[in-house]
Write an enzyme that holds these catalytic residues in place. Sequence first.
Site, PDB file in Angstrom:
ATOM      1  N   LYS A  23       0.761  -1.076   0.240  1.00  0.00           N
ATOM      2  CA  LYS A  23      -0.278   0.016  -0.300  1.00  0.00           C
ATOM      3  C   LYS A  23       0.465   0.919  -0.209  1.00  0.00           C
ATOM      4  CE  LYS A  23      -3.361   2.390   0.263  1.00  0.00           C
ATOM      5  NZ  LYS A  23      -3.058   3.866   0.028  1.00  0.00           N
ATOM      6  N   ASP A  81       1.391   5.098  -0.036  1.00  0.00           N
ATOM      7  CA  ASP A  81       0.834   6.449   0.939  1.00  0.00           C
ATOM      8  C   ASP A  81       0.798   7.684  -0.621  1.00  0.00           C
ATOM      9  OD1 ASP A  81       0.116   7.688   3.044  1.00  0.00           O
ATOM     10  OD2 ASP A  81       1.531   8.229   3.958  1.00  0.00           O
ATOM     11  N   GLU A 107       3.168   1.798   4.685  1.00  0.00           N
ATOM     12  CA  GLU A 107       1.955   1.945   5.440  1.00  0.00           C
ATOM     13  C   GLU A 107       0.959   0.586   5.445  1.00  0.00           C
ATOM     14  OE1 GLU A 107      -2.417   4.172   4.175  1.00  0.00           O
ATOM     15  OE2 GLU A 107      -0.093   4.586   2.686  1.00  0.00           O
TER      16      GLU A 107
END
Length: 282
Positions: free
Chosen positions: A105, A107, A240
């Site tokens: 993931k 950011d 993240e």
Amino acid sequence: MAQQGLAFGVRLVHLGPRAAERLAVVIEHHVDVRLCSGGNRRRGTHYKSPGGLRHIPAARHPPVKDSTRPPLVPICADMSKASEPALPVMGTKVPTGADWMHEIKYDGYRLIVVRENDRVRLLTKNGHDWAKRFPLIVEAALKNRQKHFVIDGEAVVLTMTGLPDFDALHSRRHDDEVQFYAFDILAGDGDDYRSLPLKLRKPHLARLLARRPEGIFAAPYEQGEIGPELFRQACLHGLEGMVSKHADRAYRAGRCDHWIKVKNRQHPAFHRVRDIVSTQKK
């Protein structure tokens, strides 16, 4: 069962069996991307990270002869209807089945990139067009040989260590360095790919971005039981979190229970969301 390698539009040669080693390749790739763009791009100088990425060219995928594959349909000339993104549900643990694909993931800002001939739009979740904000992404989209495509991903600013820097992105001081990590493709070559399962959309995305023009890259992914360990290593590296997606599912706008996001509770993004929710409740 052997796991698939990380994919950047090329298939990487495994540097080792452990998740820590595979994640190190992701970080090295980010450093390579960061050094090859941004301020250095304006001077026309390209750098490579020490040792570089070991890779072999992406395979040319022949048409899949599978009776279970849904037929492609031509996408309408107005591609704006394809701009509503799929959204993950929050999870507390990473799924481990062989049919799950795991992506780091980033950011950043979620965007859908739409190219229609010489026009490129960068659409936010609220439908705003940020094409004027991020010129490097627009430039990369226009360099692509395909003149009609829709891809889904995250706009990010990378630090010199290869990690996304949301504060730098949000500050608007680095708009000309913002790059796009694409993790899905909704349409290409005039065809609507949303009805295809993810495992068939990924090769289409890899082919679209095989030349890797500066500004747009295919996001790396892993598949199978390595997910939880890869998530643990991502947290140790200060990333993240992770989004896990079922390989056999089609692309569907809105919340999808076959996209599961697990966040690093120590990452600033986790506290940003918590603070927003807390403020809304007051």
